[in-house]
Design an enzyme around this catalytic site. Structure first.
Site, PDB file in Angstrom:
ATOM      1  N   ASP A 448       0.839  -1.202   0.000  1.00 53.06           N
ATOM      2  CA  ASP A 448       0.000   0.000   0.000  1.00 53.06           C
ATOM      3  C   ASP A 448       0.873   1.252   0.000  1.00 53.06           C
ATOM      4  O   ASP A 448       2.094   1.199   0.262  1.00 53.06           O
ATOM      5  CB  ASP A 448      -0.879  -0.042   1.267  1.00 53.06           C
ATOM      6  CG  ASP A 448      -2.161   0.768   1.141  1.00 53.06           C
ATOM      7  OD1 ASP A 448      -2.298   1.535   0.177  1.00 53.06           O
ATOM      8  OD2 ASP A 448      -3.009   0.627   2.047  1.00 53.06           O
ATOM      9  N   ASP A 516     -10.935   1.977  -2.860  1.00 55.32           N
ATOM     10  CA  ASP A 516     -11.455   1.761  -1.509  1.00 55.32           C
ATOM     11  C   ASP A 516     -12.977   1.847  -1.488  1.00 55.32           C
ATOM     12  O   ASP A 516     -13.602   1.559  -0.471  1.00 55.32           O
ATOM     13  CB  ASP A 516     -10.874   2.799  -0.537  1.00 55.32           C
ATOM     14  CG  ASP A 516      -9.501   2.380  -0.037  1.00 55.32           C
ATOM     15  OD1 ASP A 516      -9.121   1.212  -0.237  1.00 55.32           O
ATOM     16  OD2 ASP A 516      -8.801   3.226   0.555  1.00 55.32           O
TER      17      ASP A 516
HETATM   18  C1  DGJ Z   1      -5.775   1.937   2.015  1.00 51.04           C
HETATM   19  C2  DGJ Z   1      -6.176   0.705   1.273  1.00 51.04           C
HETATM   20  O1  DGJ Z   1      -6.709   1.012   0.028  1.00 51.04           O
HETATM   21  C3  DGJ Z   1      -7.177  -0.060   2.128  1.00 51.04           C
HETATM   22  O2  DGJ Z   1      -7.657  -1.193   1.444  1.00 51.04           O
HETATM   23  C4  DGJ Z   1      -6.517  -0.455   3.430  1.00 51.04           C
HETATM   24  O3  DGJ Z   1      -5.469  -1.348   3.166  1.00 51.04           O
HETATM   25  C5  DGJ Z   1      -5.999   0.788   4.150  1.00 51.04           C
HETATM   26  N1  DGJ Z   1      -5.177   1.578   3.302  1.00 51.04           N
HETATM   27  C6  DGJ Z   1      -5.222   0.396   5.382  1.00 51.04           C
HETATM   28  O4  DGJ Z   1      -4.649   1.458   5.989  1.00 51.04           O
END
Ligand code: DGJ
Length: 692
Positions: A448, A516
């Site tokens: 990430d 997300d």
């Molecule tokens: C952003 C990601 O897109 C989410 O799926 C998740 O992993 C969060 N970060 C965790 O902080």
């Protein structure tokens, strides 16, 4: 695939359905000749040279349609400041090299110590042309200042009009497809955020305004770069369109020391006469064959804990979720953020990559063993490029973050960006990631990246803007080393959802976390935009809880599944809060997905209809899968039927579930009859088999 006509100094690169030609002008400038339908070398030599009908003393005589413009009044692909102040380049040829499908044109400046290699690469099974440039300081004296070093510039034939297709958006609304005429003058698509970005994805498609899903000529390009970038489109006074693109945004400069080279990322281009759908399918095939490191694999069904737990992960809680995930048919259990350091919120712990002893008293192995006992692989979330100021790492190495002298360090999500251009930082990152993967049976990393760059700099560095490109190369290097040392390791690209999806990151990852936003209605549009270039086999899509945590929208479980099944299906909800009936239905739908997975992930995709009734069709050999989604529509309004594509008109297709036999010709002409009761959200999955 590559031919050269020495008399006219023309090179012709041929792909299965297209041709690209360029020539070296009398003055040494590499100039564009043709990009489109196939031509022979003799035909390419006969392409008339562009004559500007509005020629005047306000136009430059040598500027139009060069392969890497320096001179003239359009955007420059290459901006160099030579010692003494010269800025123009006068190229001389050093010949060319052909190696299979790879052409390198060698040039040097007539007077100053600059050499360039223009690279062109074609493949036998793809219409995508890959282009990039290498610049080299060939002298011994002062460094050269480069304020622009694009990968390639592209020109299309004169069209009646020019229309741009692109995807734009923001966090949780990425990949929104837009189509609008290119205005006169210039438009700049860019990211200044250090990642390819949620705002605009680094690709463009151009047509004359008349192309459709299955017809018309489309020229498209996509940049293989995961940092900040810029593409400038120029609609000239003579109504020609060209665009130039590469890494770095405006103001970013490189200093080239004597003997040093700068290699740009690949900027790939595709001409397709089969409309936007044909364009997408050609990119999908190219990415599967020539970009993804393991593109021929089927991606597993993931369970991810993020929406269920947030940062509140514990060994027991994860084990409870794992049991239900396995029951539902998940094949890979991914523990998301919150497992390490003092990470109870986004306020602390990033950088301290050791399991939190309160949450995992005996480390990660008991959870991993349980996940394996349940028959799943184990994956884990990491964010290697980031640090919270409230972390042991930052207390020990405050100088490791991107920063500028005497300037504040802006916090976003309470974190700062580690400078992956510093060898000590990438060595540290590689070390802990390598240990994490070696000391545990970890099959998958969700990598990430959750904030944009600010105050990007490296005090004391003689070439401070290098941080923008060095960072990306550092990330690539760590990923590449991990993959080389752990051949079974698979990686998911993520940057707050789909903030870093591009051909550069896909070269070293296996799938991307699309967004997300897991609301299935919003996802229809997001997935529609994602799939314009990127293939379904990379598009991670989870089914989550209802109402959705972000939008509050309540949607039927089947609808949520049917939308997520269009890509790499995963589960991302709090399964502990699902009823036994919901979990049973989920398990049935996961099983169904596994059955259609080879067709969805490895088949050929056709987009069908448009809201309120839209869908996707996948075809692989004699199998056809259709996923259709109907949004609420007023009673009595009958949406257009979904007419299927690419079927054999004379063949018959049996519905695997109902046994009904359809004629290919009828499905092509009148569409697929669908059972979509009521006026609200409804969806269908239809599996057809072509009868022998
Ligand atoms: C952003 C990601 O897109 C989410 O799926 C998740 O992993 C969060 N970060 C965790 O902080």
């Amino acid at each position: 695939m590559i031919e050269f006509d020495p008399q006219h100094r023309i090179w012709l690169l041929s792909t299965p359905a297209t041709a690209y030609a360029l020539r070296l002008d009398e003055d040494g400038t590499p100039r564009h000749v043709h990009w489109g339908r196939p031509l022979t070398l003799a035909q390419a030599a006969a392409v008339p040279r562009f004559r500007n009908p509005a020629d005047s003393s306000f136009e430059h005589p040598r500027a139009d349609e060069t392969e890497l413009p320096v001179t003239g009044f359009g955007p420059s692909a290459l901006q160099v400041r030579f010692p003494g102040g010269a800025r123009e380049i006068e190229w001389r040829s050093d010949g060319h090299v052909v190696d299979g499908g790879h052409l390198t044109i060698l040039l040097h400046d007539r007077h100053y110590p600059l050499a360039a290699e223009l690279h062109y690469r074609v493949h036998e099974d793809s219409d995508v042309l890959e282009r990039w440039t290498v610049l080299r300081h060939t002298g011994t004296g002062a460094p050269l200042e480069l304020s622009r070093a694009d990968s390639a510039s592209w020109s299309v034939p004169r069209l009646r009009d020019y229309r741009l297709s692109q995807v734009t958006g923001a966090w949780s609304s990425e990949f929104r497809l837009r189509r609008e005429p290119v205005p006169g003058g210039e438009i700049v698509l860019t990211s200044r955020r250090g990642i390819s970005g949620h705002h605009v994805n680094p690709w463009v498609m151009i047509d004359d305004g008349g192309a459709g899903e299955e017809h018309g000529e489309v020229w498209s390009t996509a940049l293989a770069w995961s940092g900040s970038w810029r593409v400038t489109l120029h609609r000239s006074p003579a109504e020609r369109l060209c665009w130039t693109g590469g890494f770095g945004h405006e103001g970013v400069a490189w200093r080239l020391e004597p003997g040093e080279s700068l290699e740009t990322p690949v900027f790939a281009g595709l001409y397709c006469a089969g409309g936007f759908g044909g364009t997408s399918r050609a990119w999908h095939a190219h990415i599967a064959r020539h970009v993804l490191p393991a593109g021929s694999e089927l991606r597993p069904v993931v369970y991810n804990s993020w929406e269920a737990t947030g940062w509140a992960v514990t060994e027991q809680g994860q084990k409870r979720l794992a049991a239900l995930a396995a029951e539902a048919g998940a094949e890979l259990f991914v523990m998301d953020d919150g497992w390490f350091g003092a990470r109870d919120s986004d306020g602390a712990g990033l950088g301290d990559w050791v399991p939190n002893p309160g949450k995992f008293p005996a480390g990660l192995n008991p959870l991993i063993a349980e996940v394996h006992r349940l028959g799943m692989r184990f994956g884990i979330w990491v964010e290697p490029e980031m640090v919270n100021p409230d972390s042991d790492l930052y207390r020990a190495h405050p100088d490791w973050v991107l920063h500028q002298p005497d300037r504040r360090r802006t916090l976003l999500r309470n974190q700062l960006v580690l400078d992956f251009g510093r060898p000590e930082v990438t060595a540290w990152a590689h070390d802990w990631l390598d240990r994490l993967v070696s000391e545990h049976e970890i099959d998958f990393l969700k990598w990430d990246m959750n904030r944009a760059f600010t105050e990007a700099g490296r005090p004391g560095s003689g070439d401070p803007d290098r941080v923008w490109t060095d960072h990306v190369r550092g990330v690539y290097e760590v990923m590449d080393r991990l993959r080389a040392d752990h051949p079974r390791l698979r990686i998911e690209a993520c940057a707050g959802g789909g903030g870093r999806v591009d051909l550069g990151v896909l070269r070293r990852t296996d799938e991307a976390w699309t967004s997300d936003n897991t609301d299935a209605v919003d996802r229809i549009a997001i997935q529609h935009g994602y799939g314009q270039i990127y293939p379904a086999r990379t598009m991670a899509a989870w089914v989550t809880d209802s109402p959705n945590f972000l939008t509050g929208r309540d949607l039927p479980l089947r609808f949520r599944f049917h939308v997520a099944m269009a890509g790499v299906l995963g589960l991302g909800g709090d399964l502990l809060s699902w009823s036994a009936d919901e979990r049973k239905e989920a398990a049935e739908l996961v099983a169904l997905y596994k059955e259609i997975r080879p067709v969805v992930q490895h088949g050929v995709q056709y987009r069908l209809g448009e809201p309120p009734l839209s869908g996707v069709q996948y075809v692989a050999d004699d199998r056809v899968v259709v996923l259709a989604w109907r949004l609420p529509a007023p009673f009595g309004v009958s949406p257009l039927p979904l007419r299927l594509r690419a079927l054999e008109p004379d063949a018959r297709y049996r519905d695997d579930d109902t046994g009904t036999v359809h004629h290919g010709a009828v499905l092509l002409a009148h569409g697929l009859p669908l059972e979509l009761p009521g006026t609200g959200y409804a969806s269908a999955l239809v599996r057809l088999t072509r009868l022998p």
